[in-house]
Design a protein around this motif. Structure first.
Motif, PDB file in Angstrom:
ATOM      1  N   ARG A   1      48.914  50.337 114.265  1.00  0.00           N
ATOM      2  CA  ARG A   1      49.000  49.590 113.004  1.00  0.00           C
ATOM      3  C   ARG A   1      50.386  49.766 112.372  1.00  0.00           C
ATOM      4  NH1 ARG A   1      45.111  47.369 110.273  1.00  0.00           N
ATOM      5  NH2 ARG A   1      43.519  48.544 111.417  1.00  0.00           N
ATOM      6  N   LEU A   2      50.922  50.987 112.437  1.00  0.00           N
ATOM      7  CA  LEU A   2      52.260  51.240 111.903  1.00  0.00           C
ATOM      8  C   LEU A   2      53.321  50.424 112.642  1.00  0.00           C
ATOM      9  CD1 LEU A   2      52.361  55.117 111.271  1.00  0.00           C
ATOM     10  CD2 LEU A   2      52.546  53.300 109.564  1.00  0.00           C
ATOM     11  N   GLY A   3      53.154  50.318 113.962  1.00  0.00           N
ATOM     12  CA  GLY A   3      54.087  49.534 114.756  1.00  0.00           C
ATOM     13  C   GLY A   3      54.092  48.075 114.331  1.00  0.00           C
ATOM     14  N   VAL A   4      52.904  47.517 114.102  1.00  0.00           N
ATOM     15  CA  VAL A   4      52.796  46.123 113.653  1.00  0.00           C
ATOM     16  C   VAL A   4      53.438  45.952 112.282  1.00  0.00           C
ATOM     17  CG1 VAL A   4      51.184  44.308 112.961  1.00  0.00           C
ATOM     18  CG2 VAL A   4      50.722  45.676 115.012  1.00  0.00           C
ATOM     19  N   ASP A   5      53.115  46.877 111.360  1.00  0.00           N
ATOM     20  CA  ASP A   5      53.660  46.770 109.994  1.00  0.00           C
ATOM     21  C   ASP A   5      55.177  46.888 109.969  1.00  0.00           C
ATOM     22  OD1 ASP A   5      51.071  46.552 109.131  1.00  0.00           O
ATOM     23  OD2 ASP A   5      50.885  48.634 108.451  1.00  0.00           O
ATOM     24  N   ALA A   6      55.737  47.713 110.870  1.00  0.00           N
ATOM     25  CA  ALA A   6      57.186  47.922 110.891  1.00  0.00           C
ATOM     26  C   ALA A   6      57.913  46.894 111.755  1.00  0.00           C
ATOM     27  CB  ALA A   6      57.495  49.331 111.401  1.00  0.00           C
ATOM     28  N   GLY A   7      57.170  46.030 112.434  1.00  0.00           N
ATOM     29  CA  GLY A   7      57.783  45.050 113.312  1.00  0.00           C
ATOM     30  C   GLY A   7      58.420  45.667 114.539  1.00  0.00           C
ATOM     31  N   VAL A   8      57.851  46.791 115.002  1.00  0.00           N
ATOM     32  CA  VAL A   8      58.375  47.511 116.160  1.00  0.00           C
ATOM     33  C   VAL A   8      57.451  47.277 117.355  1.00  0.00           C
ATOM     34  CG1 VAL A   8      58.884  49.775 117.139  1.00  0.00           C
ATOM     35  CG2 VAL A   8      59.500  49.279 114.768  1.00  0.00           C
ATOM     36  N   LEU A   9      58.025  46.825 118.464  1.00  0.00           N
ATOM     37  CA  LEU A   9      57.232  46.597 119.668  1.00  0.00           C
ATOM     38  C   LEU A   9      57.054  47.918 120.409  1.00  0.00           C
ATOM     39  CD1 LEU A   9      55.866  44.762 121.751  1.00  0.00           C
ATOM     40  CD2 LEU A   9      58.125  44.429 122.803  1.00  0.00           C
ATOM     41  N   LEU A  10      55.824  48.344 120.580  1.00  0.00           N
ATOM     42  CA  LEU A  10      55.505  49.563 121.328  1.00  0.00           C
ATOM     43  C   LEU A  10      55.112  49.150 122.737  1.00  0.00           C
ATOM     44  CD1 LEU A  10      53.278  51.386 118.651  1.00  0.00           C
ATOM     45  CD2 LEU A  10      55.782  51.425 118.890  1.00  0.00           C
ATOM     46  N   HIS A  11      55.888  49.577 123.711  1.00  0.00           N
ATOM     47  CA  HIS A  11      55.538  49.175 125.084  1.00  0.00           C
ATOM     48  C   HIS A  11      54.720  50.240 125.807  1.00  0.00           C
ATOM     49  CE1 HIS A  11      58.911  51.602 126.635  1.00  0.00           C
ATOM     50  NE2 HIS A  11      59.690  50.997 125.750  1.00  0.00           N
ATOM     51  N   GLU A  12      54.410  51.360 125.121  1.00  0.00           N
ATOM     52  CA  GLU A  12      53.422  52.319 125.627  1.00  0.00           C
ATOM     53  C   GLU A  12      52.819  53.069 124.450  1.00  0.00           C
ATOM     54  OE1 GLU A  12      52.930  56.368 128.337  1.00  0.00           O
ATOM     55  OE2 GLU A  12      54.667  55.068 128.674  1.00  0.00           O
ATOM     56  N   LEU A  13      51.517  53.215 124.487  1.00  0.00           N
ATOM     57  CA  LEU A  13      50.803  53.994 123.472  1.00  0.00           C
ATOM     58  C   LEU A  13      49.643  54.690 124.187  1.00  0.00           C
ATOM     59  CD1 LEU A  13      50.210  54.925 120.625  1.00  0.00           C
ATOM     60  CD2 LEU A  13      49.118  52.728 120.158  1.00  0.00           C
ATOM     61  N   THR A  14      49.847  55.979 124.497  1.00  0.00           N
ATOM     62  CA  THR A  14      48.890  56.712 125.330  1.00  0.00           C
ATOM     63  C   THR A  14      48.351  57.934 124.595  1.00  0.00           C
ATOM     64  OG1 THR A  14      50.170  56.078 127.287  1.00  0.00           O
ATOM     65  CG2 THR A  14      48.523  57.828 127.554  1.00  0.00           C
ATOM     66  N   PRO A  15      47.045  57.974 124.300  1.00  0.00           N
ATOM     67  CA  PRO A  15      46.467  59.187 123.693  1.00  0.00           C
ATOM     68  C   PRO A  15      46.657  60.380 124.620  1.00  0.00           C
ATOM     69  CG  PRO A  15      44.943  57.344 123.552  1.00  0.00           C
ATOM     70  CD  PRO A  15      46.049  56.914 124.472  1.00  0.00           C
ATOM     71  N   GLN A  16      47.017  61.527 124.059  1.00  0.00           N
ATOM     72  CA  GLN A  16      47.246  62.736 124.842  1.00  0.00           C
ATOM     73  C   GLN A  16      46.005  63.625 124.776  1.00  0.00           C
ATOM     74  OE1 GLN A  16      50.581  63.144 126.561  1.00  0.00           O
ATOM     75  NE2 GLN A  16      49.971  61.027 126.142  1.00  0.00           N
ATOM     76  N   ILE A  17      45.228  63.626 125.836  1.00  0.00           N
ATOM     77  CA  ILE A  17      44.001  64.404 125.880  1.00  0.00           C
ATOM     78  C   ILE A  17      44.333  65.815 126.347  1.00  0.00           C
ATOM     79  CG2 ILE A  17      41.673  64.571 126.798  1.00  0.00           C
ATOM     80  CD1 ILE A  17      42.227  62.116 125.022  1.00  0.00           C
ATOM     81  N   ALA A  18      43.975  66.796 125.542  1.00  0.00           N
ATOM     82  CA  ALA A  18      44.277  68.193 125.874  1.00  0.00           C
ATOM     83  C   ALA A  18      43.506  68.630 127.119  1.00  0.00           C
ATOM     84  CB  ALA A  18      43.944  69.102 124.705  1.00  0.00           C
ATOM     85  N   THR A  19      44.153  69.407 127.962  1.00  0.00           N
ATOM     86  CA  THR A  19      43.533  69.939 129.165  1.00  0.00           C
ATOM     87  C   THR A  19      42.949  71.320 128.891  1.00  0.00           C
ATOM     88  OG1 THR A  19      45.565  71.018 129.892  1.00  0.00           O
ATOM     89  CG2 THR A  19      45.236  68.712 130.552  1.00  0.00           C
ATOM     90  N   LEU A  20      42.223  71.829 129.866  1.00  0.00           N
ATOM     91  CA  LEU A  20      41.714  73.191 129.767  1.00  0.00           C
ATOM     92  C   LEU A  20      42.871  74.159 129.570  1.00  0.00           C
ATOM     93  CD1 LEU A  20      39.592  75.431 130.032  1.00  0.00           C
ATOM     94  CD2 LEU A  20      39.818  75.237 132.520  1.00  0.00           C
ATOM     95  N   GLU A  21      43.969  73.941 130.266  1.00  0.00           N
ATOM     96  CA  GLU A  21      45.124  74.823 130.132  1.00  0.00           C
ATOM     97  C   GLU A  21      45.673  74.804 128.703  1.00  0.00           C
ATOM     98  OE1 GLU A  21      49.314  74.057 131.822  1.00  0.00           O
ATOM     99  OE2 GLU A  21      48.386  75.472 133.237  1.00  0.00           O
ATOM    100  N   ASP A  22      45.717  73.614 128.086  1.00  0.00           N
ATOM    101  CA  ASP A  22      46.213  73.513 126.711  1.00  0.00           C
ATOM    102  C   ASP A  22      45.371  74.346 125.753  1.00  0.00           C
ATOM    103  OD1 ASP A  22      48.199  71.701 127.476  1.00  0.00           O
ATOM    104  OD2 ASP A  22      46.871  69.978 127.194  1.00  0.00           O
ATOM    105  N   VAL A  23      44.054  74.190 125.851  1.00  0.00           N
ATOM    106  CA  VAL A  23      43.160  74.907 124.937  1.00  0.00           C
ATOM    107  C   VAL A  23      43.221  76.405 125.201  1.00  0.00           C
ATOM    108  CG1 VAL A  23      40.792  75.086 124.073  1.00  0.00           C
ATOM    109  CG2 VAL A  23      41.641  72.883 124.913  1.00  0.00           C
ATOM    110  N   TYR A  24      43.224  76.767 126.480  1.00  0.00           N
ATOM    111  CA  TYR A  24      43.277  78.184 126.850  1.00  0.00           C
ATOM    112  C   TYR A  24      44.563  78.839 126.351  1.00  0.00           C
ATOM    113  CZ  TYR A  24      44.108  82.239 129.832  1.00  0.00           C
ATOM    114  OH  TYR A  24      44.417  83.496 130.286  1.00  0.00           O
ATOM    115  N   MET A  25      45.702  78.199 126.586  1.00  0.00           N
ATOM    116  CA  MET A  25      46.980  78.771 126.169  1.00  0.00           C
ATOM    117  C   MET A  25      47.050  78.927 124.664  1.00  0.00           C
ATOM    118  SD  MET A  25      48.639  79.560 128.855  1.00  0.00           S
ATOM    119  CE  MET A  25      50.283  79.835 128.210  1.00  0.00           C
ATOM    120  N   ASN A  26      46.536  77.945 123.941  1.00  0.00           N
ATOM    121  CA  ASN A  26      46.539  78.038 122.483  1.00  0.00           C
ATOM    122  C   ASN A  26      45.657  79.189 122.001  1.00  0.00           C
ATOM    123  OD1 ASN A  26      47.218  76.888 119.800  1.00  0.00           O
ATOM    124  ND2 ASN A  26      45.012  76.530 119.712  1.00  0.00           N
TER     125      ASN A  26
END
Length: 326
Positions: free
Chosen positions: A263-288
């Protein structure tokens, strides 16, 4: 079923295991995770009677290991792949274990075939590679067809085929209703193997849950954005007090849900050519979870590129934006 109740182990002034309680149920694979020195191996050794608890109990199917009439048929364990007489052949090692429990020789041949050691079993143990030793240790743990299996770092030294084999073996044993406890530092492998997780740090329980519940602890609100108008979009994010950091030459890692970013991209008139949610892995949760529980803190490395950037006279184009975020 494996069970520990208020288990404590001290070595002089050092507390290796600090009042932990958990149950490893039948029919599931339980991953046992923690940094080096967390107390995993000590706990496993107490379960099989190799260490005496300072306090509390470690039980196999409701009994202490030393009370078991036929230990190998109740619990099999791989704790040290080198725990074999170097002058014996692998097959002779397994036969000597079988004789102590009245296990027939045909079972020795079965576990040798199961672990892929048919051509190596008659070789002297001293000539075994690390991977062969691991397979022989797993064969020994399965020799009595036990209800409970404990494997400490079973994929250490195995090639990719061996790693996949251990994963499938653990899942197969659990499908037969057996209790499987595995420790490993390979998070990607554990995420594909375990149903449940027990995480310890400095001898204390940090987590004890199903894999799905553990992963639910992750912060999955970050998204990777790529755009040819990165600086313009960065200014838009800063104006909205949204945290971000640059990635590569055209990307931003943004701390916000992907719907809001779009929505921010549309409002700012910025073309986003990739928008990928970053799903945390087991390693991410474990390390944290364990970042403050490690016994030895590693240093950081500075690359030549980093050094040059630090010495450059020109200020970073992101300096103002990072200051605003903080």
């Amino acid at each position: 079923m494996l069970e520990v109740r208020n288990l404590i182990k001290k070595y002089g002034d050092k507390t290796a295991v600090n009042d932990i309680t958990f149950t490893v149920p039948d029919g599931r694979v339980t991953g046992f995770l923690g940094p080096n020195g967390a107390g995993k191996s000590t706990t496993m050794r107490m379960l099989v009677g190799l260490e005496k608890p300072t306090n509390g109990t470690a039980l196999v199917d409701g009994q202490k290991y030393r009370s078991l009439v036929s230990p190998l048929t109740s619990v099999g364990a791989l704790l040290d792949a080198k725990a074999m007489h170097p002058g014996r052949s692998g097959r002779a090692h397994l036969r000597s274990l079988a004789l102590t429990h009245g296990i027939p020789t045909r079972r020795v041949d079965e576990v040798i075939e199961l672990t892929g050691l048919t051509t190596a079993a008659r070789k002297k143990v001293r000539g075994f590679s690390l991977g062969m030793g691991q397979r022989m240790g797993i064969a020994a743990s399965l020799l009595g067809d036990p209800q409970n299996i404990i494997l400490d770092e079973p994929v250490n030294g195995l090639d990719p085929e061996g790693v996949i084999w251990v994963r499938n073996l653990a899942r197969h044993l659990a499908s037969k209703g057996k209790c499987v406890l595995i420790s490993s530092h390979l998070m990607s492998e554990m995420s594909q193997t375990a149903d449940d997780l027990i995480v310890i740090g400095r001898g204390r329980i940090l987590a004890n849950s199903s894999m799905s519940d553990f992963l639910a602890l992750a912060d999955n609100s970050r998204s990777l954005v790529r755009t040819d108008q990165r600086e313009v979009f960065a200014e838009t994010l800063t104006a909205r007090s949204i945290t971000f950091e640059p990635v590569d030459t055209d990307g931003l890692l943004v701390q916000a849900p992907s719907r809001d970013i779009a929505r921010l991209g549309v409002d700012a008139g910025v073309l986003l050519h990739e928008l990928t949610p970053q799903i945390a892995t087991l390693e991410d949760v474990y390390m944290n979870m364990t970042r403050n529980e490690v016994e030895y803190q590693s240093g950081t490395f500075t690359t030549p590129a980093d050094s040059g950037a630090a010495e450059a006279d020109a200020p970073s184009p992101w300096a103002g934006k990072e200051a605003k975020e903080q």
